[in-house]
Design an enzyme around this catalytic site. Structure first.
Site, PDB file in Angstrom:
ATOM      1  N   ARG A 134       0.858  -1.198   0.000  1.00  0.00           N
ATOM      2  CA  ARG A 134       0.000   0.000   0.000  1.00  0.00           C
ATOM      3  C   ARG A 134       0.889   1.241   0.000  1.00  0.00           C
ATOM      4  O   ARG A 134       1.858   1.316   0.757  1.00  0.00           O
ATOM      5  CB  ARG A 134      -0.865   0.019   1.259  1.00  0.00           C
ATOM      6  N   ASP A 135       0.537   2.217  -0.863  1.00  0.00           N
ATOM      7  CA  ASP A 135       1.291   3.469  -0.875  1.00  0.00           C
ATOM      8  C   ASP A 135       0.994   4.243   0.407  1.00  0.00           C
ATOM      9  O   ASP A 135      -0.155   4.323   0.851  1.00  0.00           O
ATOM     10  CB  ASP A 135       0.929   4.302  -2.112  1.00  0.00           C
ATOM     11  N   ILE A 136       2.040   4.801   0.999  1.00  0.00           N
ATOM     12  CA  ILE A 136       1.904   5.518   2.269  1.00  0.00           C
ATOM     13  C   ILE A 136       1.142   6.835   2.094  1.00  0.00           C
ATOM     14  O   ILE A 136       0.616   7.378   3.064  1.00  0.00           O
ATOM     15  CB  ILE A 136       3.306   5.763   2.876  1.00  0.00           C
ATOM     16  N   ASN A 169       6.340   6.451 -13.072  1.00  0.00           N
ATOM     17  CA  ASN A 169       7.073   7.708 -13.189  1.00  0.00           C
ATOM     18  C   ASN A 169       8.505   7.366 -13.578  1.00  0.00           C
ATOM     19  O   ASN A 169       9.116   6.468 -12.980  1.00  0.00           O
ATOM     20  CB  ASN A 169       7.031   8.469 -11.862  1.00  0.00           C
ATOM     21  N   VAL A 197      11.748   7.137  -6.109  1.00  0.00           N
ATOM     22  CA  VAL A 197      12.390   5.886  -5.688  1.00  0.00           C
ATOM     23  C   VAL A 197      12.862   5.175  -6.954  1.00  0.00           C
ATOM     24  O   VAL A 197      12.049   4.860  -7.835  1.00  0.00           O
ATOM     25  CB  VAL A 197      11.417   4.984  -4.889  1.00  0.00           C
ATOM     26  N   HIS A 211       8.770   0.599 -10.042  1.00  0.00           N
ATOM     27  CA  HIS A 211       7.497   0.260  -9.391  1.00  0.00           C
ATOM     28  C   HIS A 211       6.363   0.833 -10.215  1.00  0.00           C
ATOM     29  O   HIS A 211       6.501   1.907 -10.820  1.00  0.00           O
ATOM     30  CB  HIS A 211       7.446   0.799  -7.959  1.00  0.00           C
ATOM     31  N   HIS A 253       2.469   2.225 -10.014  1.00  0.00           N
ATOM     32  CA  HIS A 253       1.368   2.678  -9.164  1.00  0.00           C
ATOM     33  C   HIS A 253       0.071   2.108  -9.740  1.00  0.00           C
ATOM     34  O   HIS A 253      -0.233   2.338 -10.919  1.00  0.00           O
ATOM     35  CB  HIS A 253       1.250   4.202  -9.184  1.00  0.00           C
TER      36      HIS A 253
HETATM   37  P1  AMP Z   1       7.532   7.569  -7.259  1.00  0.00           P
HETATM   38  O1  AMP Z   1       7.375   9.024  -6.844  1.00  0.00           O
HETATM   39  O2  AMP Z   1       6.850   7.214  -8.532  1.00  0.00           O
HETATM   40  O3  AMP Z   1       8.982   7.158  -7.222  1.00  0.00           O
HETATM   41  O4  AMP Z   1       6.751   6.728  -6.160  1.00  0.00           O
HETATM   42  C1  AMP Z   1       7.252   6.475  -4.881  1.00  0.00           C
HETATM   43  C2  AMP Z   1       6.057   6.207  -4.025  1.00  0.00           C
HETATM   44  O5  AMP Z   1       6.503   5.530  -2.851  1.00  0.00           O
HETATM   45  C3  AMP Z   1       5.287   7.444  -3.550  1.00  0.00           C
HETATM   46  O6  AMP Z   1       3.943   7.398  -4.035  1.00  0.00           O
HETATM   47  C4  AMP Z   1       5.359   7.373  -2.038  1.00  0.00           C
HETATM   48  O7  AMP Z   1       4.174   7.798  -1.415  1.00  0.00           O
HETATM   49  C5  AMP Z   1       5.644   5.908  -1.807  1.00  0.00           C
HETATM   50  N1  AMP Z   1       6.333   5.612  -0.557  1.00  0.00           N
HETATM   51  C6  AMP Z   1       7.439   6.209  -0.066  1.00  0.00           C
HETATM   52  N2  AMP Z   1       7.785   5.671   1.112  1.00  0.00           N
HETATM   53  C7  AMP Z   1       6.878   4.695   1.361  1.00  0.00           C
HETATM   54  C8  AMP Z   1       6.686   3.770   2.437  1.00  0.00           C
HETATM   55  N3  AMP Z   1       7.507   3.742   3.504  1.00  0.00           N
HETATM   56  N4  AMP Z   1       5.636   2.913   2.371  1.00  0.00           N
HETATM   57  C9  AMP Z   1       4.805   2.945   1.300  1.00  0.00           C
HETATM   58  N5  AMP Z   1       4.932   3.786   0.266  1.00  0.00           N
HETATM   59  C10 AMP Z   1       5.949   4.654   0.299  1.00  0.00           C
END
Ligand code: AMP
Length: 115
Positions: free
Chosen positions: A30-32, A87, A96, A100, A102
Site C-alpha cells: 500500500r502506498d503511504i 514515473n 524511488v 514500481h 502505481h
Molecule cells: P515515485 O514518486 O513514482 O517514485 O513513487 C514512490 C512512491 O513511494 C510514492 O507514491 C510514495 O508515497 C511511496 N512511498 C514512499 N515511502 C513509502 C513507504 N515507507 N511505504 C509505502 N509507500 C511509500
C-alpha cells in the site's frame, strides 16, 4: 554495495509497510500517501531495474507479471478497472529508483477530469 531501496527494506521487514501481494518475483505494498482509495505499488523483487524503460528492455516477462498482478489487485480491491502509472525520472515525479508501478483504483470521477 548500495543501500537497499525503501521498498526492499519493507519487503525484508526492516521498516513497516503493508504487503498485499508476495510472489517469487514481485510484491505489492500500500502506498503511504494514497492518491485514490486503492493505491498500491507493484514492485519486482530485484532492484536491477531503475525504471520501466530499463525493465522493458531487460526483462519484458517480469514487466508482464507486474501488469498481471496489477489486474489481480484491481479485481480483488476495485471493480477490475485501474490506472497504471510509472514515473520515469525525477522531472516526471520519480522519487524511488527501484522500478514500481502505481496501481490506482476506485478513483473518484472528479479526479479523472483532464487526465
Ligand atoms: P515515485 O514518486 O513514482 O517514485 O513513487 C514512490 C512512491 O513511494 C510514492 O507514491 C510514495 O508515497 C511511496 N512511498 C514512499 N515511502 C513509502 C513507504 N515507507 N511505504 C509505502 N509507500 C511509500
Amino acid at each position: 554495495m548500495t543501500e537497499p531501496s525503501i521498498f526492499t527494506r519493507i519487503l525484508n521487514g526492516d521498516i513497516p509497510g503493508e504487503i498485499v501481494v508476495d510472489t517469487d518475483t514481485v510484491f505489492a505494498i500500500r502506498d503511504i500517501n494514497p492518491q485514490a482509495p486503492l493505491h498500491v505499488l507493484v514492485i519486482p523483487k530485484t532492484e536491477q531495474y531503475r525504471d520501466v524503460t530499463e525493465l522493458a528492455a531487460g526483462d519484458p516477462a517480469l514487466l508482464a507479471e507486474m501488469v498481471a498482478v496489477a489486474k489481480q489487485l484491481a479485481d480483488e480491491h476495485a471493480n477490475g478497472e485501474y490506472r497504471l502509472i510509472f514515473n520515469n525520472g525525477p522531472s516526471a515525479g520519480q522519487t524511488v529508483f527501484h522500478v514500481h508501478a502505481h496501481v490506482l483504483g476506485n478513483i473518484e470521477e472528479s479526479k479523472l477530469v483532464g487526465f
